[in-house]
Design a protein around this motif. Structure first.
Motif, short mmCIF file in Angstrom:
data_model
loop_
_atom_site.label_atom_id
_atom_site.label_comp_id
_atom_site.label_asym_id
_atom_site.label_seq_id
_atom_site.Cartn_x
_atom_site.Cartn_y
_atom_site.Cartn_z
N GLY A 244 43.11 37.05 46.76
CA GLY A 244 41.97 37.90 47.05
C GLY A 244 42.29 38.87 48.17
N SER B 118 37.01 45.44 48.28
CA SER B 118 36.47 45.23 46.94
C SER B 118 37.20 46.09 45.90
CB SER B 118 34.97 45.53 46.91
OG SER B 118 34.73 46.89 47.27
N ASN C 72 40.31 44.25 44.92
CA ASN C 72 39.95 43.11 44.06
C ASN C 72 39.62 43.58 42.64
OD1 ASN C 72 40.31 41.05 45.92
ND2 ASN C 72 38.26 41.28 46.74
#
Length: 133
Positions: free
Chosen positions: A96, A100, A103
């Motif tokens: 991870g 964002s 990701n």
């Protein structure tokens, strides 16, 4: 440069070199040392130390952040290289990231790899066996 003249001196001396209209001047300012001027000198030294510490801390923090942010991208680049060689023998797991966008990119790439792994079953072997360059 502000210095005390001699140990336990009663004077603080500042010396500066100045150029003015082609002439070289040396400016010497001497002030009698008292608690007020000593506090000013200590304050200047403390502020200088704080600024240097903040600069060093910011550089170290930058190095850590760059490492944390680029590590998942380096792994993704490596896995893309494997994909370009059609080496899709195992599912690719991605660590991870705190971003964002990274990701989402890794998730999309994982789906692409899974789709290509399924599609590979229907491809002639000559298309997916490649030489390492």
């Amino acid at each position: 440069n502000t210095t005390s003249v001699g140990a336990g001196s009663d004077y603080l001396v500042s010396v500066r070199a100045i150029s003015f209209q082609g002439l070289q001047w040396i400016l010497v300012v001497a002030t009698q040392s008292d608690p007020w001027t000593e506090r000013i000198v200590r304050g200047i030294r403390l502020n200088t130390a704080i600024v240097v510490g903040c600069i060093i801390g910011a550089c170290l923090l930058t190095l850590v952040l760059v490492r944390v942010l680029t590590q998942p991208l380096r792994r993704l680049v490596r896995d893309m290289w494997l994909l370009s060689r059609m080496k899709l023998t195992q599912p690719m797991d991605f660590p991870g990231s705190c971003l964002s966008e990274v990701n989402a990119l890794m998730k999309s790439f994982g789906l692409l790899c899974a789709s290509l792994r399924e599609y590979r079953k229907f491809m002639p072997e000559t298309l997916w066996v490649t030489q390492d360059r």
